[in-house]
Design an enzyme around this catalytic site. Structure first.
Site, PDB file in Angstrom:
ATOM      1  N   GLY A 159       0.767  -1.165   0.034  1.00 35.56           N
ATOM      2  CA  GLY A 159      -0.061   0.080  -0.164  1.00 35.56           C
ATOM      3  C   GLY A 159       0.727   1.426  -0.074  1.00 35.56           C
ATOM      4  O   GLY A 159       0.358   2.499   0.422  1.00 35.56           O
ATOM      5  N   GLY A 190       2.601   2.413  -2.759  1.00 40.81           N
ATOM      6  CA  GLY A 190       2.598   2.722  -4.146  1.00 40.81           C
ATOM      7  C   GLY A 190       3.868   2.304  -4.715  1.00 40.81           C
ATOM      8  O   GLY A 190       4.219   2.653  -5.884  1.00 40.81           O
ATOM      9  N   SER A 205       3.829  -1.189  -5.901  1.00 38.01           N
ATOM     10  CA  SER A 205       3.640  -1.953  -6.736  1.00 38.01           C
ATOM     11  C   SER A 205       3.825  -3.486  -6.195  1.00 38.01           C
ATOM     12  O   SER A 205       4.471  -4.360  -6.732  1.00 38.01           O
ATOM     13  CB  SER A 205       4.054  -2.059  -8.194  1.00 38.01           C
ATOM     14  OG  SER A 205       3.731  -0.976  -8.658  1.00 38.01           O
ATOM     15  N   ASP A 256       3.171  -1.154 -14.031  1.00 38.39           N
ATOM     16  CA  ASP A 256       3.721  -1.680 -13.066  1.00 38.39           C
ATOM     17  C   ASP A 256       4.202  -2.905 -13.076  1.00 38.39           C
ATOM     18  O   ASP A 256       5.356  -3.459 -12.856  1.00 38.39           O
ATOM     19  CB  ASP A 256       2.847  -1.811 -11.779  1.00 38.39           C
ATOM     20  CG  ASP A 256       1.971  -0.221 -11.382  1.00 38.39           C
ATOM     21  OD1 ASP A 256       2.684   0.585 -11.906  1.00 38.39           O
ATOM     22  OD2 ASP A 256       1.344  -0.534 -10.820  1.00 38.39           O
TER      23      ASP A 256
HETATM   24  C1  GLA Z   1      -0.870   2.375 -10.579  1.00 37.67           C
HETATM   25  C2  GLA Z   1      -1.302   1.603 -11.751  1.00 37.67           C
HETATM   26  C3  GLA Z   1      -0.398   1.865 -12.867  1.00 37.67           C
HETATM   27  C4  GLA Z   1      -0.293   3.509 -13.513  1.00 37.67           C
HETATM   28  C5  GLA Z   1      -0.015   4.174 -11.867  1.00 37.67           C
HETATM   29  C6  GLA Z   1      -0.079   5.769 -12.280  1.00 37.67           C
HETATM   30  O1  GLA Z   1       0.320   2.119 -10.186  1.00 37.67           O
HETATM   31  O2  GLA Z   1      -1.228   0.277 -11.453  1.00 37.67           O
HETATM   32  O3  GLA Z   1      -0.949   1.431 -14.111  1.00 37.67           O
HETATM   33  O4  GLA Z   1      -1.510   4.072 -13.954  1.00 37.67           O
HETATM   34  O5  GLA Z   1      -0.924   3.846 -10.965  1.00 37.67           O
HETATM   35  O6  GLA Z   1       0.741   6.170 -12.951  1.00 37.67           O
END
Ligand code: GLA
Length: 378
Positions: free
Chosen positions: A118, A120, A122, A169
């Site tokens: 959580g 950001g 991924s 990601d």
């Molecule tokens: C998340 C999504 C990605 C992308 C980002 C923003 O990480 O999984 O595909 O859209 O947000 O850039």
């Protein structure tokens, strides 16, 4: 980590397995551009998910998550989708591999990771890529193309997890290469590796600890806004739009959708500008673009929060070259490009000021650009 999961695997399943890993990611610039057919500029990092896997001779998958101390078992048929959200990522990958005509047989697995959840970074793409890579290696003689592995992860998000995400990601997690960022054209899917050295600078993430949860978040709504504007402009996606076209259609677009599109159109150009600037070692331009992105994400795209805006303000005050919210938004981290000599002061100031206002320090992650999905050899 390898020893830990190897031991757990043996205790639980009484055999040995093979090891696979895949990484979380950063993105230097190019946010919310992937699902608009634009450009992104990510790299994999030294935070990863690792799995120890062995075939079990059945048609069932038995999974133990070491970090959550949670166990789940499911069959490989659609009807057997597990209720647990974390297990749905694994189930989804298996289904998506099978759907494409490839093979998955029953297996046992123990997995663990150090990608913060959580934040950001991924963690979910790392999990998907790790399993997609493993299924390819274990059951399909590596016949599935690398790009398809990324698409398998993305379809898992769409079809099993409720997030209508772009490809960034999973791409970063599958294709990541040590010391390199990658510019991906999300329309043609052409990509290029850019060695990233930034002598005299450090890249560091500051995690606000504000929970970032894309499932059920306004993320999907942002995407719908972009698609509405593209339809109004009569183009396939915002990749094909420019500011003049947007201005000319202002009367036919809601104020909110207009702001969303204005951000995306600006961001498309910024990625290209940053790649050019990097080749000239022009970090001032890179940094300026990062601040512009933050502004756009905060004011026009409205995916920031007060905590992330505050971290951005602190960065500016400390003379940090570039700083911005990173990833989908709604919490998570800022990414910061800092001159070596300013680094210690920036970190100390950010910790103190943030703590004073929000009662806890941001978590600091220095960035090391690393390899993406791979098999861990002995
Ligand atoms: C998340 C999504 C990605 C992308 C980002 C923003 O990480 O999984 O595909 O859209 O947000 O850039």
């Amino acid at each position: 980590m390898k020893e830990r999961i190897s031991k757990l695997f043996n205790e639980r399943f009484g055999t040995k397995g093979q090891f696979y890993a895949s990484a979380g990611r950063i993105n230097l610039i190019g946010e919310h551009t992937d699902y608009n057919d634009g450009f992104v500029f990510p790299g994999a990092i030294d935070k990863y998910i690792m799995a120890c896997i062995n075939v079990n001779g059945t048609d069932r998958v038995r999974v133990y998550s070491a970090d959550m101390d949670a166990y789940c078992e499911f069959g490989l048929n659609e009807a057997d989708a597990p209720a647990e959200q974390w297990a749905r990522y694994i189930f989804g990958v298996c289904r998506e591999v099978i759907k494409r005509g490839f093979v998955v047989r029953g297996f046992d697995v123990v997995f663990a990771g150090n990608v913060p959840l959580g934040a950001g970074l991924s963690s979910s793409a790392a999990l998907e890529s790790c399993f997609a890579f493993a299924m390819n290696d274990m059951f399909n003689d590596n016949k599935i193309e690398k790009f398809e592995l990324a698409l398998i992860g993305q379809s898992t998000e769409h079809n099993y997890c409720g997030v209508n995400c772009g490809i960034m990601d999973q791409f970063a997690s599958v294709f990541g290469k040590k010391d390199c960022l990658m510019r991906l054209d999300c329309r043609s899917l052409e990509y290029e590796y850019f060695p990233f050295k930034a002598d005299g600078y450090k890249l560091v993430l500051l995690d606000s600890k504000v929970k970032h949860e894309l499932v059920d978040s306004p993320y999907n709504k942002r995407r719908q806004s972009c698609e509405r504007v593209a339809a109004t402009l009569g183009v396939k996606s915002l990749r094909d739009a420019d500011m003049a076209m947007l201005e000319a259609a202002k009367d036919r677009i809601s104020e909110e959708d207009f702001m969303r599109a204005r951000y995306v159109i600006g961001e498309k150009q910024r990625v290209l500008d940053v790649c050019d600037a990097l080749q000239r070692d022009d970090f001032e331009t890179v940094g300026r673009c990062m601040y512009e992105t933050h502004n756009g994400l905060s004011k026009d795209y409205e995916v920031s929060c007060v905590e992330l805006d505050y971290l951005n303000d602190i960065a500016r005050e400390c003379g940090v070259t570039g700083s911005r919210i990173m990833g989908g938004g709604f919490g998570g981290c800022t990414i910061n490009l800092v001159k070596d000599e300013l680094y210690d002061n920036f970190i100390a100031t950010a910790k103190a000021k943030f703590n004073e206002r929000y009662g806890h320090e941001p978590v600091v992650y220095p960035v090391v650009i690393s390899d993406g999905a791979h098999k861990c050899e002995d």
